[in-house]
Design a protein around this motif. Structure first.
Motif, PDB file in Angstrom:
ATOM      1  N   GLU A  89       0.819  -1.217   0.000  1.00  0.00           N
ATOM      2  CA  GLU A  89       0.000   0.000   0.000  1.00  0.00           C
ATOM      3  C   GLU A  89       0.850   1.265   0.000  1.00  0.00           C
ATOM      4  O   GLU A  89       0.532   2.221  -0.712  1.00  0.00           O
ATOM      5  N   ASP A  90       1.943   1.294   0.792  1.00  0.00           N
ATOM      6  CA  ASP A  90       2.752   2.509   0.837  1.00  0.00           C
ATOM      7  C   ASP A  90       3.391   2.801  -0.517  1.00  0.00           C
ATOM      8  O   ASP A  90       3.528   3.968  -0.918  1.00  0.00           O
ATOM      9  N   THR A  91       3.762   1.737  -1.251  1.00  0.00           N
ATOM     10  CA  THR A  91       4.322   1.918  -2.597  1.00  0.00           C
ATOM     11  C   THR A  91       3.261   2.456  -3.548  1.00  0.00           C
ATOM     12  O   THR A  91       3.529   3.369  -4.351  1.00  0.00           O
ATOM     13  N   ALA A  92       2.043   1.902  -3.450  1.00  0.00           N
ATOM     14  CA  ALA A  92       0.947   2.377  -4.310  1.00  0.00           C
ATOM     15  C   ALA A  92       0.617   3.827  -4.011  1.00  0.00           C
ATOM     16  O   ALA A  92       0.363   4.626  -4.935  1.00  0.00           O
ATOM     17  N   ILE A  93       0.626   4.204  -2.733  1.00  0.00           N
ATOM     18  CA  ILE A  93       0.347   5.594  -2.351  1.00  0.00           C
ATOM     19  C   ILE A  93       1.401   6.528  -2.929  1.00  0.00           C
ATOM     20  O   ILE A  93       1.080   7.579  -3.497  1.00  0.00           O
ATOM     21  N   GLY A  94       2.691   6.146  -2.799  1.00  0.00           N
ATOM     22  CA  GLY A  94       3.756   6.978  -3.351  1.00  0.00           C
ATOM     23  C   GLY A  94       3.654   7.114  -4.855  1.00  0.00           C
ATOM     24  O   GLY A  94       3.882   8.204  -5.413  1.00  0.00           O
ATOM     25  N   LEU A  95       3.278   6.032  -5.524  1.00  0.00           N
ATOM     26  CA  LEU A  95       3.136   6.060  -6.985  1.00  0.00           C
ATOM     27  C   LEU A  95       2.005   6.997  -7.416  1.00  0.00           C
ATOM     28  O   LEU A  95       2.198   7.877  -8.265  1.00  0.00           O
ATOM     29  N   ILE A  96       0.827   6.814  -6.824  1.00  0.00           N
ATOM     30  CA  ILE A  96      -0.330   7.634  -7.195  1.00  0.00           C
ATOM     31  C   ILE A  96      -0.092   9.098  -6.838  1.00  0.00           C
ATOM     32  O   ILE A  96      -0.415  10.009  -7.615  1.00  0.00           O
ATOM     33  N   LEU A  97       0.489   9.332  -5.654  1.00  0.00           N
ATOM     34  CA  LEU A  97       0.750  10.713  -5.211  1.00  0.00           C
ATOM     35  C   LEU A  97       1.632  11.443  -6.216  1.00  0.00           C
ATOM     36  O   LEU A  97       1.313  12.558  -6.649  1.00  0.00           O
ATOM     37  N   SER A  98       2.745  10.827  -6.585  1.00  0.00           N
ATOM     38  CA  SER A  98       3.697  11.498  -7.477  1.00  0.00           C
ATOM     39  C   SER A  98       3.130  11.688  -8.877  1.00  0.00           C
ATOM     40  O   SER A  98       3.308  12.751  -9.484  1.00  0.00           O
ATOM     41  N   VAL A  99       2.423  10.671  -9.388  1.00  0.00           N
ATOM     42  CA  VAL A  99       1.867  10.770 -10.743  1.00  0.00           C
ATOM     43  C   VAL A  99       0.791  11.850 -10.812  1.00  0.00           C
ATOM     44  O   VAL A  99       0.828  12.730 -11.694  1.00  0.00           O
ATOM     45  N   PHE A 100      -0.162  11.818  -9.885  1.00  0.00           N
ATOM     46  CA  PHE A 100      -1.240  12.803  -9.911  1.00  0.00           C
ATOM     47  C   PHE A 100      -0.706  14.220  -9.676  1.00  0.00           C
ATOM     48  O   PHE A 100      -1.139  15.172 -10.322  1.00  0.00           O
ATOM     49  N   PHE A 101       0.220  14.362  -8.716  1.00  0.00           N
ATOM     50  CA  PHE A 101       0.749  15.692  -8.427  1.00  0.00           C
ATOM     51  C   PHE A 101       1.549  16.215  -9.617  1.00  0.00           C
ATOM     52  O   PHE A 101       1.487  17.411  -9.947  1.00  0.00           O
ATOM     53  N   GLY A 102       2.306  15.321 -10.253  1.00  0.00           N
ATOM     54  CA  GLY A 102       3.057  15.731 -11.441  1.00  0.00           C
ATOM     55  C   GLY A 102       2.134  16.208 -12.549  1.00  0.00           C
ATOM     56  O   GLY A 102       2.392  17.229 -13.201  1.00  0.00           O
ATOM     57  N   ILE A 103       1.039  15.468 -12.777  1.00  0.00           N
ATOM     58  CA  ILE A 103       0.056  15.884 -13.788  1.00  0.00           C
ATOM     59  C   ILE A 103      -0.549  17.232 -13.410  1.00  0.00           C
ATOM     60  O   ILE A 103      -0.753  18.114 -14.263  1.00  0.00           O
ATOM     61  N   GLY A 104      -0.828  17.411 -12.104  1.00  0.00           N
ATOM     62  CA  GLY A 104      -1.409  18.679 -11.648  1.00  0.00           C
ATOM     63  C   GLY A 104      -0.483  19.853 -11.880  1.00  0.00           C
ATOM     64  O   GLY A 104      -0.921  20.918 -12.340  1.00  0.00           O
ATOM     65  N   ILE A 105       0.799  19.683 -11.575  1.00  0.00           N
ATOM     66  CA  ILE A 105       1.764  20.760 -11.800  1.00  0.00           C
ATOM     67  C   ILE A 105       1.891  21.073 -13.289  1.00  0.00           C
ATOM     68  O   ILE A 105       1.973  22.242 -13.708  1.00  0.00           O
ATOM     69  N   PHE A 106       1.878  20.011 -14.101  1.00  0.00           N
ATOM     70  CA  PHE A 106       1.946  20.204 -15.562  1.00  0.00           C
ATOM     71  C   PHE A 106       0.752  21.014 -16.067  1.00  0.00           C
ATOM     72  O   PHE A 106       0.910  21.967 -16.844  1.00  0.00           O
ATOM     73  N   MET A 107      -0.447  20.657 -15.603  1.00  0.00           N
ATOM     74  CA  MET A 107      -1.652  21.379 -16.034  1.00  0.00           C
ATOM     75  C   MET A 107      -1.658  22.807 -15.501  1.00  0.00           C
ATOM     76  O   MET A 107      -2.087  23.739 -16.196  1.00  0.00           O
ATOM     77  N   LEU A 108      -1.167  22.998 -14.266  1.00  0.00           N
ATOM     78  CA  LEU A 108      -1.112  24.344 -13.690  1.00  0.00           C
ATOM     79  C   LEU A 108      -0.170  25.232 -14.486  1.00  0.00           C
ATOM     80  O   LEU A 108      -0.452  26.419 -14.720  1.00  0.00           O
ATOM     81  N   THR A 109       0.937  24.661 -14.956  1.00  0.00           N
ATOM     82  CA  THR A 109       1.887  25.420 -15.779  1.00  0.00           C
ATOM     83  C   THR A 109       1.256  25.834 -17.102  1.00  0.00           C
ATOM     84  O   THR A 109       1.427  26.979 -17.567  1.00  0.00           O
ATOM     85  N   ILE A 110       0.492  24.913 -17.701  1.00  0.00           N
ATOM     86  CA  ILE A 110      -0.192  25.230 -18.969  1.00  0.00           C
ATOM     87  C   ILE A 110      -1.193  26.363 -18.752  1.00  0.00           C
ATOM     88  O   ILE A 110      -1.297  27.299 -19.560  1.00  0.00           O
ATOM     89  N   ILE A 111      -1.948  26.301 -17.648  1.00  0.00           N
ATOM     90  CA  ILE A 111      -2.955  27.334 -17.351  1.00  0.00           C
ATOM     91  C   ILE A 111      -2.284  28.695 -17.162  1.00  0.00           C
ATOM     92  O   ILE A 111      -2.753  29.723 -17.674  1.00  0.00           O
ATOM     93  N   GLN A 112      -1.158  28.716 -16.436  1.00  0.00           N
ATOM     94  CA  GLN A 112      -0.481  29.983 -16.165  1.00  0.00           C
ATOM     95  C   GLN A 112       0.081  30.613 -17.431  1.00  0.00           C
ATOM     96  O   GLN A 112       0.235  31.840 -17.511  1.00  0.00           O
TER      97      GLN A 112
END
Length: 429
Positions: free
Chosen positions: A97-120
């Motif tokens: 579970e801790d590995t899955a949490i780290g994987l999902i956290l990093s992937v989703f947050f990375g996508i969020g930062i990418f989209m935030l950069t596009i918006i800005q």
């Protein structure tokens, strides 16, 4: 002092929005976080907090505006999806579970930062302030935000109240809940939904980065003060509210200080105080208890050594020197001297010109310690089939913690034996 009265008079609408909003956010998330904490899913809050960012960005891209309701819906969907994906990865793969949490956290947050950069870089004037979801800005709350947050806070609190028994059972004994026929999967989805809502409603105050602390820290602090889950929920809500109020006040008297981070600093301070000072579970209490137990064991070992000396010739009240005591058992010189002083102060020993001897109370206490030691040795040899030469160390530990009730049960179970495995007499009153 004027700023204090001005703040708590709530005469300024902006102050009212910030204070009430902070109280709603912190208290409601602390209540839900209690069950997340008890379910041992503390990292889940961190995963959800980071996973809501792409939902916020996607909602803005599709709607073109920063409507709180639209942004919350988007954040809720991606946050809920992140928890579902964590469960699927954990169940369908060999990843923990801790590995899955780290994987999902990093992937989703990375996508969020990418989209935030596009918006800005899109040139859309409405995107101003969207990056506040990263670090939070409770001071920017307005009346409509407050209405939305109040509705969600009510949903969270009412849901916990309605399903309190089911959530409690899920947190403490999931297998028992299954045997009772409860819809465990549905209850887990409910807790997942409430956790996501709590995170979503809190990110505007403390941001994506700090929201996990706001979800879990009040519950962790409250756990040190009580064993009762109802009391724990109330304490978590109170700690969360105090941190929200204190963070808003600090931000008011020092405008350069952001509200969200100060909320987390205050609740972290409460948590550290709880970790160290809470009675029963705090670190200082445990250190004090360990020292007390160590002294008790040392004192009982001294009495046991004196009793062993008294068994030679049945002279239990004979005066003994320090060297005679040390001949029966090794003690650190300072531990022996301090133990003898305590035993004399407690009325178990007498001292005359450097010679130590039992009082009647001391003799009874030493005799009971020896009795428990020999009873336990006999129990280990008769019922656990341990060789007589392997039972001394275990008995040397257990003799200090056996209660009178267990002592009576041992006597009855062993049929009031006369001697131990080494043929030493078992002394009775």
């Amino acid at each position: 002092m004027d700023s204090f009265f001005e703040f708590f008079s709530f005469s300024d609408p902006n102050i009212r929005y910030v204070v009430i909003g902070s109280l709603l956010l912190t208290s409601s998330s602390a209540i839900v976080g209690t069950f997340t904490f008890l379910k041992k899913k503390a990292l889940v809050g961190d995963a959800v907090a980071h996973a809501v960012l792409p939902g916020v960005c996607l909602s803005f891209i599709l709607s073109g505006e920063k409507s709180p309701i639209i942004l919350i819906i988007g954040a809720f969907l991606t946050g809920w999806l992140s928890l579902v994906l964590i469960d699927i990865i954990t169940a369908k793969s060999k990843l923990k579970e801790d590995t899955a949490i780290g994987l999902i956290l990093s992937v989703f947050f990375g996508i969020g930062i990418f989209m935030l950069t596009i918006i800005q870089k899109s040139g859309n004037a409405s995107q101003t302030g969207l990056d506040q979801f990263l670090f939070g800005k409770a001071a920017s709350l307005v009346g409509f935000d407050l209405i939305v947050f109040a509705v969600i806070a009510v949903i969270l609190i009412v849901s916990v109240w309605l399903f309190f028994k089911e959530l409690t059972l899920l947190a403490f004994d999931e297998e028992f809940a299954v045997t009772l026929g409860l819809p465990v999967r549905a209850i887990e989805l409910l807790l997942t939904t409430l956790t996501v809502l709590a995170v979503v409603v809190g990110i505007q105050a403390v941001g994506v980065v700090l929201m996990a602390a706001m979800l879990i820290t009040p519950a962790a602090a409250a756990r040190f003060w009580t064993h009762n889950i109802t009391t724990m929920i109330w304490l978590a809500a109170i700690f969360g509210s105090l941190s929200g109020l204190a963070g808003a006040y600090i931000s008011y008297i020092a405008p350069s200080m952001p509200t969200g981070p100060w909320i987390v600093v205050v609740i972290s301070t409460i948590a550290f105080i709880s970790f160290f000072l809470a009675p029963g579970r705090g670190i200082l209490y445990r250190v004090k208890t360990q020292r007390r137990i160590k002294k008790q064991i040392n004192d009982e070992n001294i009495l046991k050594a004196l009793y062993h000396l008294g068994e030679e010739g049945k002279k239990f009240y004979e005066k003994r020197t320090l060297q005679e005591i040390l001949s029966k058992r090794k003690f650190e010189p300072q531990a022996l001297k301090s133990g003898l002083k305590r035993l004399r102060s407690d009325g178990y020993l007498k001292n005359e010109n450097g010679y130590w001897s039992f009082t009647r109370a001391g003799k009874r206490k030493g005799q009971r310690t020896v009795k428990l030691h020999r009873l336990w040795e006999l129990y280990l040899t008769q019922y656990l089939r341990i060789a007589p030469d392997h039972v001394h160390d275990d008995a040397d530990t257990i003799e200090h913690i056996l209660t009178p009730e267990l002592e009576a049960r041992l006597e009855k179970l062993l049929n009031y034996p006369k001697v131990d495995p080494h043929q030493s007499e078992i002394p009775y009153g």
